[in-house]
Design an enzyme around this catalytic site. Structure first.
Site, mmCIF file in Angstrom:
data_model
loop_
_atom_site.group_PDB
_atom_site.id
_atom_site.type_symbol
_atom_site.label_atom_id
_atom_site.label_comp_id
_atom_site.label_asym_id
_atom_site.label_seq_id
_atom_site.Cartn_x
_atom_site.Cartn_y
_atom_site.Cartn_z
ATOM 1 N N CYS A 198 -58.661 61.146 26.759
ATOM 2 C CA CYS A 198 -58.734 59.812 27.358
ATOM 3 C C CYS A 198 -58.117 59.785 28.764
ATOM 4 C CB CYS A 198 -58.115 58.757 26.454
ATOM 5 S SG CYS A 198 -56.389 59.039 26.027
ATOM 6 N N HIS A 200 -53.159 56.062 24.015
ATOM 7 C CA HIS A 200 -54.526 56.007 24.527
ATOM 8 C C HIS A 200 -54.474 55.403 25.921
ATOM 9 C CE1 HIS A 200 -58.831 55.675 24.767
ATOM 10 N NE2 HIS A 200 -58.723 54.386 25.031
ATOM 11 N N ASP A 224 -62.676 51.615 29.515
ATOM 12 C CA ASP A 224 -62.140 52.327 28.358
ATOM 13 C C ASP A 224 -63.177 53.318 27.833
ATOM 14 O OD1 ASP A 224 -61.053 53.120 25.870
ATOM 15 O OD2 ASP A 224 -60.131 51.154 25.568
#
Length: 183
Positions: free
Chosen positions: A18, A120, A135
């Site tokens: 991520c 995250h 995202d």
């Protein structure tokens, strides 16, 4: 993408990458960084460590904030860790190139929460006057809206005690604190 008059670059989540996806999405450049680039940053940050503290034990990603900050510095950018006790209404959005949020969550099996925390990272960027949540867990970028809708979004995000906000700025903006408007 509905309502957008330009192509928005968006990488989707794979492995524990991520941070990599966030950097490329916020910079809107699929070639900004590779996994190899971030792994090299980890090694440079802790060259004498057998187990690198800046990424997951298995080397699948899960990079920490030090890697993100070093990666941005390598592109001539600075990273400001925003004190979430401050009011986001005083951010000078015109001097901020992008935003990175870290969301910490507990792993669980069904209804049972494990004593393991995971991080995250996800990015937000203004593109043609509209703010987008980039995202990598989303299949496409999510439109947040205009400045006031974005400020509301940030206020909601930062209510959670497990969230942190990083501001991506030019080094001169960081040095002169021009990311912040005086009252």
């Amino acid at each position: 993408m509905e309502g957008a008059n330009c192509e928005i670059y968006h990488e989707k989540q794979r492995w524990e990458l991520c941070a990599l996806h966030t950097l490329n999405n916020v910079l809107q450049d699929k070639e900004a960084f590779t996994k190899k680039d971030l792994d090299e940053i980890c090694i440079n940050l802790s060259p004498d460590k057998f187990i690198n503290p800046h990424r997951s034990f298995l080397g699948l990603g899960n990079y920490d904030v030090n890697v993100i900050m070093a990666a941005l510095q390598s592109k001539g950018l600075s990273c400001v860790w925003f004190d979430k006790r401050r009011d986001v209404n005083f951010l000078d959005l015109s001097n901020i190139k992008g935003f990175i949020i870290n969301n910490q969550y507990s792993l669980g099996l069904g209804f049972v929460k494990l004593p393991v925390k995971r991080n995250h990272w996800f990015g937000i960027r203004e593109i043609n006057g509209v703010y987008y949540n980039l995202d990598s867990k989303f299949s496409t970028p999510s439109k947040i809206g205009n400045k006031s809708e974005f400020i509301n979004f940030l206020q909601e995000q930062l209510k959670g005690g497990d969230r942190e906000l990083l501001l991506i700025v030019n080094p001169s903006v960081e040095q002169e604190s021009r990311w912040w408007k005086e009252h």
